[in-house]
Motif scaffolding. Structure first.
Motif, PDB file in Angstrom:
ATOM      1  N   ARG A   1       0.841  -1.213   0.000  1.00 22.91           N
ATOM      2  CA  ARG A   1       0.000   0.000   0.000  1.00 22.91           C
ATOM      3  C   ARG A   1       0.871   1.256   0.000  1.00 22.91           C
ATOM      4  N   GLN A   2       1.975   1.220   0.751  1.00 21.07           N
ATOM      5  CA  GLN A   2       2.855   2.396   0.787  1.00 21.07           C
ATOM      6  C   GLN A   2       3.516   2.634  -0.577  1.00 21.07           C
ATOM      7  N   LEU A   3       3.954   1.549  -1.195  1.00 20.31           N
ATOM      8  CA  LEU A   3       4.598   1.701  -2.505  1.00 20.31           C
ATOM      9  C   LEU A   3       3.620   2.188  -3.564  1.00 20.31           C
ATOM     10  N   ALA A   4       2.344   1.784  -3.409  1.00 18.32           N
ATOM     11  CA  ALA A   4       1.346   2.149  -4.416  1.00 18.32           C
ATOM     12  C   ALA A   4       0.870   3.592  -4.242  1.00 18.32           C
TER      13      ALA A   4
ATOM     14  N   GLY B   1      -3.814   5.955  -9.715  1.00 19.68           N
ATOM     15  CA  GLY B   1      -4.384   6.383 -10.994  1.00 19.68           C
ATOM     16  C   GLY B   1      -3.445   6.234 -12.185  1.00 19.68           C
ATOM     17  N   LEU B   2      -2.238   5.725 -11.946  1.00 20.75           N
ATOM     18  CA  LEU B   2      -1.269   5.563 -13.038  1.00 20.75           C
ATOM     19  C   LEU B   2      -1.840   4.613 -14.103  1.00 20.75           C
ATOM     20  N   LYS B   3      -1.732   5.031 -15.366  1.00 20.36           N
ATOM     21  CA  LYS B   3      -2.278   4.178 -16.442  1.00 20.36           C
ATOM     22  C   LYS B   3      -1.194   3.180 -16.867  1.00 20.36           C
ATOM     23  N   VAL B   4      -1.454   1.909 -16.580  1.00 15.09           N
ATOM     24  CA  VAL B   4      -0.468   0.853 -16.871  1.00 15.09           C
ATOM     25  C   VAL B   4      -1.101  -0.155 -17.826  1.00 15.09           C
ATOM     26  N   VAL B   5      -0.394  -0.476 -18.900  1.00 16.02           N
ATOM     27  CA  VAL B   5      -0.919  -1.467 -19.849  1.00 16.02           C
ATOM     28  C   VAL B   5       0.087  -2.611 -19.979  1.00 16.02           C
TER      29      VAL B   5
ATOM     30  N   ASP C   1       0.846   5.590 -19.048  1.00 16.70           N
ATOM     31  CA  ASP C   1       2.042   6.097 -18.362  1.00 16.70           C
ATOM     32  C   ASP C   1       3.163   5.066 -18.427  1.00 16.70           C
ATOM     33  N   ILE C   2       2.771   3.789 -18.320  1.00 16.52           N
ATOM     34  CA  ILE C   2       3.768   2.716 -18.430  1.00 16.52           C
ATOM     35  C   ILE C   2       3.176   1.561 -19.241  1.00 16.52           C
ATOM     36  N   VAL C   3       3.962   1.074 -20.195  1.00 16.96           N
ATOM     37  CA  VAL C   3       3.533  -0.093 -20.979  1.00 16.96           C
ATOM     38  C   VAL C   3       4.539  -1.217 -20.735  1.00 16.96           C
ATOM     39  N   PHE C   4       4.030  -2.376 -20.364  1.00 14.48           N
ATOM     40  CA  PHE C   4       4.881  -3.560 -20.234  1.00 14.48           C
ATOM     41  C   PHE C   4       4.600  -4.470 -21.430  1.00 14.48           C
ATOM     42  N   ILE C   5       5.614  -4.726 -22.221  1.00 14.24           N
ATOM     43  CA  ILE C   5       5.480  -5.618 -23.369  1.00 14.24           C
ATOM     44  C   ILE C   5       6.129  -6.941 -22.979  1.00 14.24           C
TER      45      ILE C   5
ATOM     46  N   LEU D   1      -4.795  -1.944  -5.842  1.00 18.47           N
ATOM     47  CA  LEU D   1      -3.916  -1.028  -5.114  1.00 18.47           C
ATOM     48  C   LEU D   1      -4.028   0.413  -5.635  1.00 18.47           C
ATOM     49  N   GLY D   2      -4.923   0.631  -6.586  1.00 17.92           N
ATOM     50  CA  GLY D   2      -5.202   2.011  -7.001  1.00 17.92           C
ATOM     51  C   GLY D   2      -4.617   2.426  -8.336  1.00 17.92           C
ATOM     52  N   LEU D   3      -3.908   1.520  -9.023  1.00 18.40           N
ATOM     53  CA  LEU D   3      -3.386   1.864 -10.348  1.00 18.40           C
ATOM     54  C   LEU D   3      -4.458   1.532 -11.382  1.00 18.40           C
ATOM     55  N   ASP D   4      -4.389   2.207 -12.521  1.00 19.91           N
ATOM     56  CA  ASP D   4      -5.359   1.951 -13.577  1.00 19.91           C
ATOM     57  C   ASP D   4      -4.721   0.958 -14.559  1.00 19.91           C
TER      58      ASP D   4
END
Ligand code: UDP
Length: 417
Positions: free
Chosen positions: A20-23, A28-32, A117-121, A57-60
């Motif tokens: 939770r602290q790290l998040a 709201g960070l947009k992660v794909v 904001d971040i894309v993981f391929i 944890l609150g990320l999108d």
């Protein structure tokens, strides 16, 4: 769906607080995440958990899957084999199909990818998507799950051209890392202890699984769970079983597998396996649907011996799964298996069917030793290979990517009561 808080019982309350602290700075960070199959294989197995947990944890966070035709998968299977060191054809026409398929997928995914904001391929299949997103605003990370330690050079030379444009790469083991002009991170995979694949099962379900597949409950059974892929060496497993059967005639073998939708070679390998098994009534080949998680769970729990005799292995989630169930795994001395199987402590590392057969004999003859090693195996997984550790490392990576050195999240330790 499991809630993040449920993991406290397995991983400890502190671990959940840290998540939770790290998040907190990533809300709201947009992660794909993008890969090439929703079902089958370790990557899908991980994303199906990682994405909902980061969302909670609150990320999108979202998970997208690229699609392609037969020729696309033929090409990407060649890459998979080539990255893991096999000499494979690199026909120009196939490379064109690969690039065109990615360009077509980019048409559908461009908006979400460029706005992220971040894309993981994940793995080589969707690598060229980055080139097709010229207006990207976020950071792009290549997450390589396979063994890149000794690639077939022409394949890596071609793929590297795509990788160099990324902001970072993630590998499962330091051995797999290749020189690249960006930051490299090491994040080993993980299992979800609360999933259907790994949760505790009632004794009746474990016992019942043998009857369901006509496996004698009163005789020892050895098991390998894996896709029908040559790197998993199913034929080597059958040979080890045959050798072991000379001193343990009652031994039974179960090879449980299914097909990943992005693996076109499965059928040919399955035919080889069938011909090797021939008429042996004690050797069972189980073709399971991709959602047979409870079945695999029960088979792993019911097995007297678990092997994963791979000759190349990115990580080997099947090893982690069996270790979590208290099994001392006999694993191929390669890649991620070496990270998990500590030879003579949490299992045995082997290089040949003969070596595997000797270890099978050893564990069959000394069940107390097998049990003792199995307990150590379970503790190693609890310490290092649960999904909570994995989420934590992904969050730390995202903090580093977004904030660089400006922001450090100091994790508060709650005093133990
Ligand atoms: N798996 C499955 N059904 C099968 C074969 C494998 O559900 O028929 C699962 C297995 O339990 C594990 C994953 O797929 O969770 C395979 O991951 P691993 O890292 O062992 O190998 P990969 O297939 O990614 O090379």
């Amino acid at each position: 769906m499991t809630a993040i808080q449920d993991y406290a019982a397995v991983a400890g309350e502190d671990v959940i607080n840290h998540l939770r602290q790290l998040a907190a700075p990533l809300q709201g960070l947009k992660v794909v995440h993008v890969n090439s199959t929703r079902l089958g294989g370790g990557v899908a197995e991980i994303l199906v958990k990682l994405v909902p947990l980061t969302k909670e944890l609150g990320l999108d966070a979202v998970w997208e899957v690229i699609r392609g035709g037969e020729r696309f998968y033929e090409c990407t299977k060649n890459f998979h084999n080539g990255v893991q060191g096999k000499q494979v054809p690199m026909a120009d026409t196939l490379l064109k199909v690969y690039e065109r398929t990615n360009a077509e997928n980019a048409e559908e995914l461009r908006r979400i990818l460029e706005e992220a904001d971040i894309v993981f391929i994940h793995d080589p299949q969707p690598l060229p998507l980055l080139k097709a997103c010229p207006n990207r605003k976020g950071k792009w990370v290549w997450r390589c799950h396979i063994d890149l330690s000794h690639p077939y050079r022409p394949v890596w030379k071609y793929l590297r051209k795509f990788v160099v444009d990324y902001d970072a790469s993630v590998f499962s083991l330091s051995d797999f890392a290749q020189p690249l002009p960006h930051t490299l991170y090491l994040i080993p995979p993980s299992i979800d202890p609360l999933s259907e694949k790994n949760m505790d099962l009632p004794e009746s379900e474990v016992l019942g699984i043998r009857t369901k597949f006509n496996i004698d409950p009163d005789r020892p059974m050895m098991l390998q769970v894996s896709r029908f892929d040559r790197f998993k060496d199913p034929v080597g497993v059958i040979r080890a079983y045959r050798l072991a059967k000379t001193f343990a005639p009652s031994l039974q073998l179960v090879l449980a597998g299914g097909e990943a939708t992005d693996d076109p070679e499965g059928e040919a390998v399955l035919a080889e396996v069938r011909s090797e098994v021939n008429e042996d009534k004690d050797a069972h080949i189980l073709l399971l649907p991709p959602d047979a998680h409870v079945t695999i769970n029960a088979l792993q729990r019911s097995a007297d011996i678990v092997v994963q005799k791979s000759i190349k292995e990115g990580f080997g989630l099947t090893v982690t799964e069996a270790m979590w169930k208290g099994k001392a795994v006999i694993g191929g001395n390669t890649g991620g298996i070496r990270l998990q199987v500590v030879n003579h402590h949490t299992g045995f590392l082997v290089n040949t069917p003969e070596g595997a057969a000797l270890r099978i004999r050893h564990l069959l003859q000394r069940p107390e030793r097998a049990q003792e090693m199995g307990l150590k195996a379970k503790e190693l997984v609890r310490e290092d290979f649960l999904i909570t550790r994995h989420v934590k490392e992904y969050l730390s990576l995202m903090v580093a990517l977004i904030y660089g050195d400006e922001e450090r999240v100091e994790l508060e330790m709650k005093p133990h009561e």
